[in-house]
Scaffold this motif. Structure first.
Motif, PDB file in Angstrom:
ATOM      1  N   ARG A 208      27.250 -28.617 -67.800  1.00 52.28           N
ATOM      2  CA  ARG A 208      26.538 -28.581 -66.516  1.00 52.28           C
ATOM      3  C   ARG A 208      27.463 -28.148 -65.389  1.00 52.28           C
ATOM      4  O   ARG A 208      27.079 -27.371 -64.506  1.00 52.28           O
ATOM      5  N   VAL A 209      28.727 -28.615 -65.412  1.00 54.46           N
ATOM      6  CA  VAL A 209      29.696 -28.205 -64.405  1.00 54.46           C
ATOM      7  C   VAL A 209      29.969 -26.708 -64.510  1.00 54.46           C
ATOM      8  O   VAL A 209      30.036 -25.990 -63.494  1.00 54.46           O
ATOM      9  N   GLU A 210      30.101 -26.212 -65.734  1.00 57.76           N
ATOM     10  CA  GLU A 210      30.335 -24.777 -65.953  1.00 57.76           C
ATOM     11  C   GLU A 210      29.162 -23.950 -65.449  1.00 57.76           C
ATOM     12  O   GLU A 210      29.344 -22.839 -64.920  1.00 57.76           O
ATOM     13  N   GLN A 211      27.951 -24.499 -65.607  1.00 59.84           N
ATOM     14  CA  GLN A 211      26.755 -23.789 -65.142  1.00 59.84           C
ATOM     15  C   GLN A 211      26.726 -23.705 -63.610  1.00 59.84           C
ATOM     16  O   GLN A 211      26.370 -22.668 -63.040  1.00 59.84           O
ATOM     17  N   VAL A 212      27.119 -24.778 -62.950  1.00 59.47           N
ATOM     18  CA  VAL A 212      27.091 -24.803 -61.482  1.00 59.47           C
ATOM     19  C   VAL A 212      28.259 -24.028 -60.884  1.00 59.47           C
ATOM     20  O   VAL A 212      28.105 -23.320 -59.884  1.00 59.47           O
ATOM     21  N   GLN A 213      29.435 -24.163 -61.496  1.00 56.22           N
ATOM     22  CA  GLN A 213      30.635 -23.512 -60.976  1.00 56.22           C
ATOM     23  C   GLN A 213      31.394 -22.863 -62.135  1.00 56.22           C
ATOM     24  O   GLN A 213      32.330 -23.447 -62.686  1.00 56.22           O
ATOM     25  N   PRO A 214      31.021 -21.652 -62.524  1.00 54.25           N
ATOM     26  CA  PRO A 214      31.669 -21.000 -63.676  1.00 54.25           C
ATOM     27  C   PRO A 214      33.142 -20.694 -63.396  1.00 54.25           C
ATOM     28  O   PRO A 214      33.566 -20.532 -62.255  1.00 54.25           O
ATOM     29  N   GLY A 215      33.921 -20.617 -64.484  1.00 50.90           N
ATOM     30  CA  GLY A 215      35.304 -20.180 -64.392  1.00 50.90           C
ATOM     31  C   GLY A 215      36.306 -21.229 -63.968  1.00 50.90           C
ATOM     32  O   GLY A 215      37.444 -20.891 -63.629  1.00 50.90           O
TER      33      GLY A 215
ATOM     34  N   VAL B 127      19.863 -32.582 -48.602  1.00 50.83           N
ATOM     35  CA  VAL B 127      20.528 -31.905 -47.478  1.00 50.83           C
ATOM     36  C   VAL B 127      21.907 -31.388 -47.861  1.00 50.83           C
ATOM     37  O   VAL B 127      22.648 -30.924 -47.001  1.00 50.83           O
ATOM     38  N   THR B 128      22.246 -31.457 -49.148  1.00 49.56           N
ATOM     39  CA  THR B 128      23.547 -30.980 -49.615  1.00 49.56           C
ATOM     40  C   THR B 128      23.388 -29.601 -50.245  1.00 49.56           C
ATOM     41  O   THR B 128      22.513 -29.401 -51.089  1.00 49.56           O
ATOM     42  N   PRO B 129      24.206 -28.633 -49.833  1.00 51.53           N
ATOM     43  CA  PRO B 129      24.084 -27.283 -50.409  1.00 51.53           C
ATOM     44  C   PRO B 129      24.471 -27.270 -51.892  1.00 51.53           C
ATOM     45  O   PRO B 129      25.160 -28.165 -52.373  1.00 51.53           O
ATOM     46  N   ASP B 130      24.009 -26.240 -52.594  1.00 47.42           N
ATOM     47  CA  ASP B 130      24.325 -26.094 -54.010  1.00 47.42           C
ATOM     48  C   ASP B 130      25.843 -26.083 -54.226  1.00 47.42           C
ATOM     49  O   ASP B 130      26.593 -25.546 -53.417  1.00 47.42           O
ATOM     50  N   GLY B 131      26.258 -26.665 -55.330  1.00 42.28           N
ATOM     51  CA  GLY B 131      27.678 -26.691 -55.656  1.00 42.28           C
ATOM     52  C   GLY B 131      28.039 -27.977 -56.381  1.00 42.28           C
ATOM     53  O   GLY B 131      27.165 -28.774 -56.765  1.00 42.28           O
ATOM     54  N   LEU B 132      29.331 -28.183 -56.560  1.00 39.87           N
ATOM     55  CA  LEU B 132      29.790 -29.341 -57.313  1.00 39.87           C
ATOM     56  C   LEU B 132      29.452 -30.655 -56.615  1.00 39.87           C
ATOM     57  O   LEU B 132      29.126 -31.648 -57.264  1.00 39.87           O
ATOM     58  N   LEU B 133      29.554 -30.684 -55.272  1.00 39.67           N
ATOM     59  CA  LEU B 133      29.245 -31.908 -54.550  1.00 39.67           C
ATOM     60  C   LEU B 133      27.791 -32.312 -54.777  1.00 39.67           C
ATOM     61  O   LEU B 133      27.492 -33.496 -54.995  1.00 39.67           O
ATOM     62  N   ARG B 134      26.906 -31.332 -54.755  1.00 43.36           N
ATOM     63  CA  ARG B 134      25.491 -31.646 -54.986  1.00 43.36           C
ATOM     64  C   ARG B 134      25.278 -32.136 -56.416  1.00 43.36           C
ATOM     65  O   ARG B 134      24.454 -33.019 -56.670  1.00 43.36           O
ATOM     66  N   LEU B 135      26.034 -31.583 -57.358  1.00 41.88           N
ATOM     67  CA  LEU B 135      25.932 -32.025 -58.748  1.00 41.88           C
ATOM     68  C   LEU B 135      26.343 -33.490 -58.877  1.00 41.88           C
ATOM     69  O   LEU B 135      25.667 -34.275 -59.561  1.00 41.88           O
ATOM     70  N   VAL B 136      27.453 -33.863 -58.219  1.00 38.98           N
ATOM     71  CA  VAL B 136      27.907 -35.257 -58.278  1.00 38.98           C
ATOM     72  C   VAL B 136      26.889 -36.183 -57.631  1.00 38.98           C
ATOM     73  O   VAL B 136      26.563 -37.259 -58.162  1.00 38.98           O
TER      74      VAL B 136
ATOM     75  N   VAL C  16      36.422 -32.478 -62.965  1.00 38.32           N
ATOM     76  CA  VAL C  16      35.206 -32.793 -62.206  1.00 38.32           C
ATOM     77  C   VAL C  16      34.427 -33.909 -62.909  1.00 38.32           C
ATOM     78  O   VAL C  16      33.904 -34.827 -62.263  1.00 38.32           O
ATOM     79  N   GLY C  17      34.379 -33.838 -64.247  1.00 34.38           N
ATOM     80  CA  GLY C  17      33.675 -34.879 -65.000  1.00 34.38           C
ATOM     81  C   GLY C  17      34.317 -36.247 -64.815  1.00 34.38           C
ATOM     82  O   GLY C  17      33.621 -37.257 -64.652  1.00 34.38           O
ATOM     83  N   VAL C  18      35.653 -36.292 -64.831  1.00 32.20           N
ATOM     84  CA  VAL C  18      36.356 -37.561 -64.622  1.00 32.20           C
ATOM     85  C   VAL C  18      36.118 -38.067 -63.202  1.00 32.20           C
ATOM     86  O   VAL C  18      35.931 -39.275 -62.979  1.00 32.20           O
ATOM     87  N   ALA C  19      36.101 -37.150 -62.225  1.00 31.30           N
ATOM     88  CA  ALA C  19      35.827 -37.547 -60.839  1.00 31.30           C
ATOM     89  C   ALA C  19      34.439 -38.159 -60.724  1.00 31.30           C
ATOM     90  O   ALA C  19      34.239 -39.156 -59.996  1.00 31.30           O
TER      91      ALA C  19
END
Length: 376
Positions: free
Chosen positions: A49-56, A142-151, A64-67
């Motif tokens: 899921r992290v790779e899908q949201v933020q590739p590379g 109200v959070t834009p797309d990205g890792l923060l929104r995923l968390v 990110v998963g540990v965070a």
């Protein structure tokens, strides 16, 4: 999911595999080594899921998963801290908050004395989790797309799930304690409330176990295994609660004064031989030492007294074979039931001195007599 010996510094030595990371709500916060396993598992499960949201991201994907695992357990810590805060407001001692692979647990000394206490200590945890989940859900919009929104998305879902699942009316979950409080309030018997909630917990454990077997039909392993662990956790916790209910029920009819041994009160400096002679003449089963003004300060250890050679007994003060009456070893003569059980659990001893309303020695309650009274 939610549900000692002291060191030289006055703190309990840590159990094996535990780490102390600080204090919150006046209690030690402990982390089980099993948490690191779960943190790694969460990192692996979240990596696609992290790779899908933020590739590379490469290896940072797992960071990110540990965070996220850390953020999730901070929410669990908040859940447990709410239990601790409410318990302290009701006057209970909270020893520690432990985070482990199934969630968390708050170690509270003693049992609730009224249904209202049981209810609020239990229900505040799920309410806190649901509130955190609702706040995260509101932030998600109200959070834009990205890792923060995923968390934030993960925190919203996890906290809402933790809150709702913990309201399932089955011990050892918080909802089981809420059910216990309700049945206790209706029947007036705490052990009845515990038994009902514990059997509900066992039934829930069986259903979870059956669902785990059913979900393994497609060859999956992880989900059924996790469900079986949860089922075992529920069954074990419910069984322990049933055992406690049995003990509480046995103690409910015990009156300390009915089991009291007649006690002889003597000065602390009286020779042991003379004290034992007076006890025999008085037909007393125990000897209590006291100050000049009659305040009890010790109770004679019968084994230690019999070990003193007969030729030395006339020259040995009775206080040398007496156990000092520390806090918890003197009890009101009217103590009964749950209050007596709490005392025995918090201050284990072979004998307790019972005092009447004026503070005079009424008799001695021997642990052996208490055990015989509740054993049937």
């Amino acid at each position: 999911m939610s549900g000692s010996q002291r060191s030289a510094q006055g703190r309990a030595p840590l159990p094996r595999g535990m780490f102390r990371i600080g204090r919150i709500a006046g209690s030690d916060v402990l982390v089980s080594s099993s948490w690191f396993l779960i943190a790694g598992l969460i990192a692996v499960v979240m990596s696609p899921r992290v790779e899908q949201v933020q590739p590379g991201l490469g290896a940072w994907t797992y960071v990110v998963g540990v965070a996220f695992a850390i953020a999730l357990y901070l929410a669990v810590l908040l859940h447990e801290a709410s239990h601790a805060v409410v318990a302290r407001r009701f006057g209970f001692t909270v020893h520690s908050i432990t985070l482990h692979f199934l969630g968390g647990a708050t170690s509270i000394e003693g049992e609730a004395r009224r249904p209202r206490q049981e209810f609020w200590i239990a229900v505040v945890g799920p309410i806190t989790s649901i509130a955190v989940g609702a706040a995260a859900l509101a932030a998600w919009f109200v959070t834009p797309d990205g890792l923060l929104r995923l968390v934030i998305e993960g925190l919203a879902g996890a906290n809402l799930m933790i809150g709702v699942l913990n309201l399932v009316p089955a011990l050892p979950l918080d909802g089981g304690r809420v059910l216990k409080a309700g049945v206790w309030a209706m029947t007036g018997r705490v052990h009845t409330g515990t038994a009902v909630a514990a059997w509900t917990g066992r039934g829930t454990a069986v259903l979870v176990g059956l669902f785990a077997l059913w979900s393994s039909r497609d060859g999956s392993v992880v989900n059924p295994l996790v469900l079986l662990v949860v089922a075992l956790f529920l069954w074990t916790g419910a069984s322990q609660a049933l055992a406690v209910a049995g003990i509480t029920r046995q103690f409910s009819g015990v009156v300390a004064s009915d089991l009291a041994r007649r006690a002889l009160t003597v000065p602390s400096d009286l020779p042991l031989a003379e004290a034992m002679r007076q006890a025999r003449e008085a037909g007393a089963g125990s000897i209590v030492t006291a100050t000049a003004d009659g305040r009890p300060v010790g109770v004679v250890d019968e084994t230690a007294a019999r070990a003193v050679p007969a030729d030395r007994a006339p020259w040995v003060a009775v206080s040398t074979v007496a156990r000092t009456l520390e806090p918890g070893l003197t009890l009101p003569v009217r103590i009964t039931g749950a209050a007596l059980l709490d005392t025995v659990r918090s201050t284990p001893a072979s004998e307790y001195v019972l005092l009447d309303d004026d503070g005079r020695v009424y008799g001695v309650l021997a642990a052996a007599d208490l055990i015989r009274a509740v054993r049937p």
